[in-house]
Structure formats: structure tokens, C-alpha cells
Design a protein around this motif. Structure first.
Motif, mmCIF file in Angstrom:
data_model
loop_
_atom_site.group_PDB
_atom_site.id
_atom_site.type_symbol
_atom_site.label_atom_id
_atom_site.label_comp_id
_atom_site.label_asym_id
_atom_site.label_seq_id
_atom_site.Cartn_x
_atom_site.Cartn_y
_atom_site.Cartn_z
ATOM 1 N N ASP A 123 -56.563 102.329 30.463
ATOM 2 C CA ASP A 123 -56.007 102.447 31.806
ATOM 3 C C ASP A 123 -56.344 103.835 32.328
ATOM 4 O O ASP A 123 -56.173 104.832 31.610
ATOM 5 C CB ASP A 123 -54.495 102.243 31.793
ATOM 6 N N VAL A 124 -56.807 103.896 33.579
ATOM 7 C CA VAL A 124 -57.263 105.153 34.177
ATOM 8 C C VAL A 124 -56.709 105.268 35.592
ATOM 9 O O VAL A 124 -56.568 104.267 36.295
ATOM 10 C CB VAL A 124 -58.814 105.210 34.231
ATOM 11 N N MET A 125 -56.394 106.493 35.995
ATOM 12 C CA MET A 125 -56.006 106.804 37.373
ATOM 13 C C MET A 125 -56.724 108.073 37.784
ATOM 14 O O MET A 125 -56.908 108.972 36.959
ATOM 15 C CB MET A 125 -54.503 107.050 37.486
ATOM 16 N N ARG A 126 -57.114 108.169 39.044
ATOM 17 C CA ARG A 126 -57.629 109.436 39.581
ATOM 18 C C ARG A 126 -56.420 110.318 39.840
ATOM 19 O O ARG A 126 -55.429 109.860 40.381
ATOM 20 C CB ARG A 126 -58.376 109.205 40.895
ATOM 21 N N ARG A 127 -56.510 111.592 39.501
ATOM 22 C CA ARG A 127 -55.375 112.492 39.747
ATOM 23 C C ARG A 127 -55.117 112.647 41.232
ATOM 24 O O ARG A 127 -54.000 112.911 41.650
ATOM 25 C CB ARG A 127 -55.620 113.869 39.132
ATOM 26 N N SER A 128 -56.141 112.483 42.067
ATOM 27 C CA SER A 128 -55.958 112.635 43.504
ATOM 28 C C SER A 128 -55.307 111.408 44.131
ATOM 29 O O SER A 128 -54.796 111.477 45.230
ATOM 30 C CB SER A 128 -57.311 112.887 44.184
ATOM 31 N N ASN A 129 -55.317 110.277 43.423
ATOM 32 C CA ASN A 129 -54.746 109.051 43.968
ATOM 33 C C ASN A 129 -54.109 108.257 42.831
ATOM 34 O O ASN A 129 -54.659 107.257 42.377
ATOM 35 C CB ASN A 129 -55.816 108.221 44.673
ATOM 36 N N VAL A 130 -52.930 108.704 42.389
ATOM 37 C CA VAL A 130 -52.289 108.078 41.243
ATOM 38 C C VAL A 130 -51.642 106.741 41.594
ATOM 39 O O VAL A 130 -51.145 106.053 40.720
ATOM 40 C CB VAL A 130 -51.258 109.019 40.575
#
Length: 168
Positions: A141-148
Motif C-alpha cells: 500500500d502506497v500514498m503520496r505524502r502530498s496527497n494522503v
């Protein structure tokens, strides 16, 4: 060798009883050096203080500049963990996992991060990495830190670390 790591952890836990409690965090990978004294592991930013112990799972002492992007870490933190996102905690000990499978996963994480990044300021939160040997793949599972708010699942080939597919 693992006995040394457990003895160290026991000493930390006993020492913590006289001050703040020491808790075992979720094992994860360093995906960002937030500041000189902070690392993002999973969804937690750990602050590295002057009293933070850095070592391998075999008990070998490390220095802060030995830490690298992608390293698999078993964190131990002191006191409470904040509820902000990403969460924050004060690291009591960061234990670098160095078993062959851990090193392979670390190499895979570094490769995946380089495939995901479009610029040097883009950072990711990686959680829940699962090895699926019957599928020759890792799923994470991955999220961009700029768009969590928007997370995605990535499937990675276990042999060449190529991203096979991403799904929202």
C-alpha cells in the motif's frame, strides 16, 4: 546474535520503566529523511535524538549517517505516538533488519521509489508490504505524502523489482 538484540531490547524496556514507556513500533522501510534528525518509516516520522540507539538486528552499533533510504527498520519509540498524519514519535531505538529477505525487500523498496518519483521532492508513505512467493511478487500500500487522501496498491515483480501494476 539475535540474543544480543533481545537483551538490548530488554534493557531498553527496563530503562524505560523508570522514565517513559518504550513501545515496539510497526516494522517498515525508510522512505524519506524528513530532516537531519527525522525519518519516515511506514506512516510514522521518528525523531532521532542524542539518546536514540541505532543498531542492526544482530546488535552491531550504527551511526545516524549509516541509515539509508529503503532500509527495513524495527522501531522502538518512547512515550506516546501522535495522532497527526503522518504520525510522530520519539525513537528510542531503530533496529536495522539485515536478514537476506530483509535486504532483498530493502532493494525492492529503493527500486520502487525510484520508479514512482517524478522529481526529488516527491515522497511516499509505504505500508503493508506483503511478499507473495506463489505469485513471484510483492504487494504494498502506497500514498503520496502530498496527497494522503488517495492511496494505491502496487504489485512488484520479486525478481527484477519492476512495478507490474497499480490500482486505486
Amino acid at each position: 546474535m539475535k540474543k544480543i538484540a533481545w537483551v538490548t531490547m530488554l534493557i531498553l524496556l527496563l530503562a524505560g520503566c523508570s522514565q517513559k514507556a518504550v513501545h515496539r513500533g510497526t516494522t517498515g522501510f525508510i522512505t524519506q529523511f524528513v530532516k537531519d534528525d527525522q525519518v519516515l518509516i511506514g506512516d510514522v516520522i521518528y525523531e532521532i535524538g542524542h539518546d536514540t540507539q541505532l543498531q542492526t538486528n544482530e546488535g552491531e552499533a550504527l551511526k545516524k549517517n549509516d541509515l539509508r533510504l529503503g532500509m527495513k527498520i524495527q522501531p522502538f519509540y518512547e512515550g506516546d505516538i501522535s495522532q497527526a498524519f503522518p504520525r510522530r514519535a520519539r525513537a528510542k531505538m531503530l533496529q536495522v533488519q539485515q536478514e537476506p529477505a530483509d535486504l532483498q525487500e530493502s532493494a525492492m523498496i529503493v527500486n520502487v521509489l525510484s520508479q514512482l518519483r517524478h522529481n526529488k521532492d516527491e515522497h511516499f508513505i509505504v505500508t503493508n508490504v506483503i511478499h507473495k512467493p506463489d505469485e513471484d511478487a510483492y504487494v504494498m500500500d502506497v500514498m503520496r505524502r502530498s496527497n494522503v487522501d488517495i492511496g494505491f496498491k502496487i504489485t512488484v515483480d520479486e525478481h527484477n523489482y519492476e512495478i507490474l501494476f497499480m490500482e486505486a
